[in-house]
Design a protein around this motif. Structure first.
Motif, PDB file in Angstrom:
ATOM      1  N   PHE A 472       2.761   5.125  13.446  1.00  0.00           N
ATOM      2  CA  PHE A 472       2.245   4.182  14.439  1.00  0.00           C
ATOM      3  C   PHE A 472       0.790   3.808  14.134  1.00  0.00           C
ATOM      4  O   PHE A 472       0.415   2.625  14.203  1.00  0.00           O
ATOM      5  N   ILE A 473      -0.032   4.801  13.801  1.00  0.00           N
ATOM      6  CA  ILE A 473      -1.438   4.506  13.498  1.00  0.00           C
ATOM      7  C   ILE A 473      -1.541   3.602  12.268  1.00  0.00           C
ATOM      8  O   ILE A 473      -2.300   2.632  12.245  1.00  0.00           O
ATOM      9  N   ALA A 474      -0.755   3.926  11.233  1.00  0.00           N
ATOM     10  CA  ALA A 474      -0.771   3.074  10.041  1.00  0.00           C
ATOM     11  C   ALA A 474      -0.244   1.679  10.363  1.00  0.00           C
ATOM     12  O   ALA A 474      -0.724   0.681   9.824  1.00  0.00           O
ATOM     13  N   SER A 475       0.742   1.574  11.267  1.00  0.00           N
ATOM     14  CA  SER A 475       1.270   0.269  11.662  1.00  0.00           C
ATOM     15  C   SER A 475       0.229  -0.529  12.432  1.00  0.00           C
ATOM     16  O   SER A 475       0.181  -1.771  12.337  1.00  0.00           O
ATOM     17  N   LEU A 476      -0.614   0.161  13.197  1.00  0.00           N
ATOM     18  CA  LEU A 476      -1.726  -0.530  13.859  1.00  0.00           C
ATOM     19  C   LEU A 476      -2.662  -1.146  12.828  1.00  0.00           C
ATOM     20  O   LEU A 476      -3.117  -2.286  12.975  1.00  0.00           O
ATOM     21  N   VAL A 485      -3.334  -4.126   4.186  1.00  0.00           N
ATOM     22  CA  VAL A 485      -2.894  -3.492   2.942  1.00  0.00           C
ATOM     23  C   VAL A 485      -3.047  -1.976   3.015  1.00  0.00           C
ATOM     24  O   VAL A 485      -2.189  -1.237   2.531  1.00  0.00           O
ATOM     25  N   ILE A 486      -4.117  -1.501   3.653  1.00  0.00           N
ATOM     26  CA  ILE A 486      -4.325  -0.057   3.777  1.00  0.00           C
ATOM     27  C   ILE A 486      -3.210   0.562   4.616  1.00  0.00           C
ATOM     28  O   ILE A 486      -2.631   1.598   4.254  1.00  0.00           O
ATOM     29  N   GLY A 487      -2.894  -0.070   5.755  1.00  0.00           N
ATOM     30  CA  GLY A 487      -1.834   0.450   6.604  1.00  0.00           C
ATOM     31  C   GLY A 487      -0.487   0.442   5.913  1.00  0.00           C
ATOM     32  O   GLY A 487       0.285   1.406   5.998  1.00  0.00           O
ATOM     33  N   LEU A 488      -0.191  -0.647   5.216  1.00  0.00           N
ATOM     34  CA  LEU A 488       1.066  -0.738   4.477  1.00  0.00           C
ATOM     35  C   LEU A 488       1.152   0.338   3.405  1.00  0.00           C
ATOM     36  O   LEU A 488       2.191   1.007   3.247  1.00  0.00           O
ATOM     37  N   ALA A 489       0.061   0.527   2.656  1.00  0.00           N
ATOM     38  CA  ALA A 489       0.056   1.529   1.595  1.00  0.00           C
ATOM     39  C   ALA A 489       0.236   2.944   2.161  1.00  0.00           C
ATOM     40  O   ALA A 489       0.970   3.758   1.589  1.00  0.00           O
ATOM     41  N   PHE A 490      -0.441   3.239   3.263  1.00  0.00           N
ATOM     42  CA  PHE A 490      -0.303   4.574   3.861  1.00  0.00           C
ATOM     43  C   PHE A 490       1.147   4.829   4.243  1.00  0.00           C
ATOM     44  O   PHE A 490       1.715   5.892   3.907  1.00  0.00           O
ATOM     45  N   ASN A 491       1.768   3.909   4.954  1.00  0.00           N
ATOM     46  CA  ASN A 491       3.145   4.118   5.385  1.00  0.00           C
ATOM     47  C   ASN A 491       4.088   4.301   4.205  1.00  0.00           C
ATOM     48  O   ASN A 491       4.908   5.226   4.180  1.00  0.00           O
TER      49      ASN A 491
END
Length: 696
Positions: A472-476, A485-491
Motif C-alpha cells: 500500500f505504501i509503495a502504491s501511494l 517509478v520508485i513505488g513501482l520498482a519497490f513493489n
C-alpha cells in the motif's frame, strides 16, 4: 486524478521520467525556500483522497491477483501482481488498451522466449545470443513506436528475458513456464480491470475538442502576428503555441483510448494540426515578400492579418472556424501581387481543409481525414536503442557464461528487463536511477521477509496479509508522478525477492547474491543510458535534426515526383517532433520552422522545374535543388550562391530584355527564401554541426 504509467509518455514529456531535481520555491519576498523533504510529499499523498483511492485499488487488485494465482497453484504467483502494477489504474479506456498491449506483448514474448531456449538445444551460448538479438529488435521497435504500441513491444522483450533467464540451465520446461507466465498476466489483467470497473471513477479524459479549439485559436492569432511582425517579434508565442499543440497531441492518444470512434477523430485532429503548422510556414513565407511598406501587396497583407484576427475572435466566441473573410482578403492580396498566387492558393487550400477537418472533428463525425503528416521513425535513435539492447544483453549473457554462477541469471534478468522497458523514453537515466532506489529500498525488507517473517508465520496466506502495508505504501508512491517509478520498482522487486506466498526455506547467501545481481543489472543499465550509449533530449534533438536534413535532401532528389510530397509529409512530422522537444528553447523552434519553410520552398521549385522556363531560370532551380541534395558543410555559402542566382535572374540579358515577369519573379522569391533559411539557421542544415562563417 488518474494514475499514469511511465509508459504513457510519448517520449518528449517529463511527467513521469523527467529530471529528478525539484524546483526551488520562493517566498513572497523572493527569498528561496528549501525544497520539500521526501517525507512531506508522502504525507500529502496520504491526505489526498484521489491518491489514496488509486493506492487502494492497486493494492486490492495486486492482492487479488496474487491470491488467485496462489489458489490455482501457480509456481510464481507474484508475477500476476506484477502485471497489476505494470498496468496501473489509468482511466478505463486507457486501461483496456494497456491491458491488451500487456497480454499481446506477454504472449509474443513468452513464445519467443520458449523458442529461444528450445532452439538452443542445451547450448546456453546459442540461447543467450538469440536473446541478445531479440532484445535488440524489441528495443528498436519500442523506440520507433509510441504509447501503448511501444509498451507492447517492450513487453515482448521483457517476457522473453524472464523465460530465458529463469529456465535456461534448469530442469524447468520452457514451454510450461512460458504458459504459466501468460496465465499469470491474464490473472493480473483481469484483476486490474475488475477493480477499476468496480471501484474506479468513470472515464473522464481531457476535453480534447475544447483544447483543440484553443490551439486552433492560438494558431490563427500566431499566423496574424507572423504576417506583419519582423524578426523582433516575441518568439515565445511560437514556442507556446507548439508546446500547447504538443500537449494536446500527447493527451489525445490517452483520451481516445478504448474508443474506435475516438481513434478516427484522432486522425482528424492530427490532420488539423499538420494543416495549422503548414499555415504558419506559409504566413512566414508571405511576410518575407510583403513586410516592406514598399512591397506591392503590403496593404493587402494588413487586410489579411485583420481577417485572421477576426476569424480567431469568432472561433473563440462561437466555436466556429469561419475562413470566408480570410479567403476574400487573400484574393485581394493576390490581385495586388500575382507573384504570390501559388502560395496564396496553397493558403486557401489549407484553410479550406482546416475548416473542413475542424468541423468534422468538433461535430464528432467519424470520417476519414487526409494524412497530412506521416509518422517516421527517428533512424539514429532506433539504431542506438537496438545497439544498446544488444550490448546490454550480450554483456550480461557473457558474464553469466564466463562465471557460470547460478545467481548470474538475475544479472541477465535485471539488465534485459530495464533495457527494453526504457528504450522508448527520451531521457531514461533519471528513471533508471529511481528504479535502482526503489529496488534498493525493497532489498532489505525482502531479506527480512525471507529469513524472519516467512519462517516465523509459516503460512503463505498470513505472509501475504502481512505484506499488504508494504504494498500500500509503495502504491501511494506510485500514485504520484514524481515518485511513480520508485513505488513501482519497490513493489515489483519486493515481490520477486521476498516472494510473500513462498514458504520454502531460504538461506542468506543466495538471497543476497540474487538481490545484488538484480540490482547490478539495473546499474549496468544506468551506465549504458548515462555514459556509454547515452540518450537524453539533447541527443534526441540532434538525431531528429539529422533526420530532417535527410528528408530535405530527399525532397530535392525526388523533386517534381509524387515521392516529394510524401517526403514533405515526413518532414512535417519530424519538424513537429523537434519543436515539441524544444523544452522552451526558442532557437530550436525557429530552426524547426525554418526547416519546414525550406522544405516547402524546395517542393515548389521542384514543381516548377518541369514548366517551360527560360534557360537561366531552369539552371537556377536545378542549382538550388542540387545544393540541397545533401547536408551542407557551409550553409552560409549556399545562401550566398542562391542570392547570386536570384540576382542574375533579375538582370537583363545581353540584348537588354528583362526576364519574364511572374514566373521568374516567383523563382527569385523562392530562391531568396531558401537563401535566408540557409543563412539564418545554418546550424540546422550543416552536415558537421558547425554552421561555418557567413560568407562575403
Amino acid at each position: 486524478m488518474s494514475q499514469r504509467s511511465f509508459f504513457d509518455c510519448s517520449g518528449w514529456c517529463r511527467c513521469c521520467v523527467g529530471s529528478s531535481a525539484r524546483p526551488w520555491r520562493f517566498s513572497k519576498t523572493g527569498t528561496p525556500l528549501a525544497p520539500d523533504t521526501p517525507l512531506k510529499p508522502l504525507i500529502a499523498t496520504f491526505l489526498n483522497s484521489a491518491a489514496c483511492n488509486i493506492a487502494i485499488r492497486l493494492t486490492l487488485a495486486s492482492m487479488i491477483a496474487m491470491s488467485v494465482a496462489t489458489a490455482l497453484g501457480m509456481e510464481s504467483p507474484w508475477w500476476a501482481a506484477m502485471a497489476v502494477w505494470m498496468i496501473g489504474q489509468p482511466p478505463r479506456g486507457l486501461l483496456f488498451e494497456r491491458s491488451l498491449a500487456q497480454l499481446i506483448g506477454t504472449l509474443v514474448g513468452a513464445v519467443a522466449g520458449a523458442l529461444l531456449v528450445i532452439a538452443g538445444s542445451g547450448s546456453s551460448a546459442v540461447s543467450l545470443a538469440g536473446l541478445a538479438a531479440w532484445i535488440a529488435v524489441c528495443c528498436g521497435v519500442a523506440n520507433a513506436m509510441r504509447h501503448q504500441r511501444a509498451y507492447g513491444a517492450a513487453l515482448c522483450g521483457l517476457s522473453s528475458a524472464v523465460i530465458v533467464a529463469l529456465t535456461l540451465g534448469t530442469t524447468l520446461d520452457p514451454s510450461t513456464f512460458a504458459a504459466a507466465r501468460v496465465l499469470d498476466n491474464l490473472i493480473g489483467v483481469v484483476s486490474a480491470v475488475g477493480v477499476a470497473i468496480a471501484l474506479g471513477p468513470p472515464t473522464s479524459g481531457p476535453a480534447i475538442a475544447g483544447r483543440a479549439r484553443t490551439v486552433a485559436t492560438q494558431a490563427l492569432t500566431l499566423i496574424a502576428d507572423a504576417l506583419t511582425e519582423d524578426s523582433g517579434r516575441p518568439l515565445t508565442r511560437e514556442r507556446e503555441f507548439l508546446l500547447s499543440l504538443a500537449a494536446v497531441e500527447a493527451s489525445a492518444e490517452d483520451a481516445v483510448a478504448g474508443s474506435i470512434a475516438g481513434r478516427r477523430r484522432l486522425g482528424e485532429m492530427n490532420a488539423l494540426f499538420a494543416f495549422l503548422l503548414d499555415l504558419i510556414v506559409v504566413a512566414r513565407a508571405i511576410r518575407s515578400r510583403e513586410a516592406s511598406s514598399q512591397a506591392p501587396g503590403h496593404a493587402g497583407l494588413m487586410a489579411l492579418r485583420e481577417a485572421f484576427d477576426a476569424s480567431a475572435n469568432v472561433l473563440t466566441a462561437e466555436g466556429v472556424l469561419d475562413v470566408e473573410a480570410i479567403d476574400a482578403a487573400s484574393r485581394q492580396l493576390e490581385a495586388s501581387d500575382p507573384v504570390l498566387s501559388p502560395v496564396l492558393g496553397e493558403m486557401r487550400m489549407l484553410l479550406a481543409r482546416t475548416a473542413r477537418v475542424y468541423r468534422r472533428f468538433s461535430e464528432g463525425k467519424g470520417e476519414s481525414a487526409p494524412q497530412a503528416s506521416r509518422p517516421h521513425p527517428e533512424i539514429a535513435g532506433l539504431r542506438l536503442a537496438m545497439l544498446r539492447g544488444a550490448i546490454a544483453a550480450s554483456v550480461a549473457g557473457l558474464a553469466w557464461l564466463a562465471i557460470d554462477w547460478e545467481p548470474m541469471r538475475y544479472l541477465l534478468l535485471g539488465t534485459c528487463i530495464f533495457t527494453v522497458l526504457f528504450s522508448m523514453v527520451d531521457e531514461p537515466a533519471p528513471a533508471v536511477r529511481q528504479i535502482f532506489l526503489g529496488g534498493l529500498a525493497a532489498a532489505i525488507p525482502a531479506v527480512i521477509w525471507r529469513l524472519v517473517v516467512v519462517p516465523e508465520v509459516g503460512d503463505a496466506w498470513l505472509s501475504l496479509l502481512l505484506a499488504v502495508p508494504f504494498v500500500f505504501i509503495a502504491s501511494l508512491l506510485q500514485s504520484r508522478p514524481a515518485t511513480l517509478v520508485i513505488g513501482l520498482a519497490f513493489n515489483m522487486l519486493f515481490a520477486v525477492m521476498a516472494r510473500p506466498v513462498d514458504t520454502s526455506v531460504s538461506t542468506l547467501p543466495p538471497i543476497v547474491a540474487n538481490e545484488a545481481l538484480l540490482l547490478a543489472g539495473i546499474v549496468l543499465n544506468y551506465a549504458l543510458y548515462r555514459w556509454l550509449l547515452p540518450m537524453n533530449p539533447a541527443r534526441r534533438r540532434m538525431h531528429l535534426r539529422a533526420s530532417i536534413r535527410r528528408e530535405i535532401s530527399a525532397i530535392s532528389i525526388r523533386a517534381g515526383t509524387p515521392w516529394a510530397e510524401r517526403h514533405l509529409a515526413r518532414l512535417r512530422y519530424l519538424v513537429f517532433s523537434l519543436a515539441v522537444r524544444s523544452r522552451g528553447q526558442v532557437q530550436q523552434v525557429e530552426d524547426a520552422l525554418a526547416a519546414l519553410t525550406l522544405g516547402h520552398a524546395l517542393f515548389r521549385l521542384g514543381e516548377m522545374q518541369t514548366a517551360d522556363l527560360a534557360p537561366l531560370a531552369r539552371d537556377a532551380v536545378r542549382e538550388t535543388l542540387r545544393l540541397a541534395c545533401a547536408p551542407l558543410d557551409d550553409p552560409h555559402r549556399a545562401g550566398v550562391i542562391l542570392r547570386e542566382c536570384a540576382r542574375r535572374l533579375g538582370q537583363a540579358d545581353p540584348q537588354g530584355n528583362r526576364p519574364d515577369g511572374e514566373q521568374t519573379t516567383r523563382i527569385r522569391w523562392l530562391l531568396g527564401l531558401a537563401a535566408r533559411e540557409f543563412s539564418e539557421h545554418a546550424a540546422m542544415f550543416t552536415a558537421t554541426g558547425n554552421p561555418g562563417r557567413p560568407a562575403g
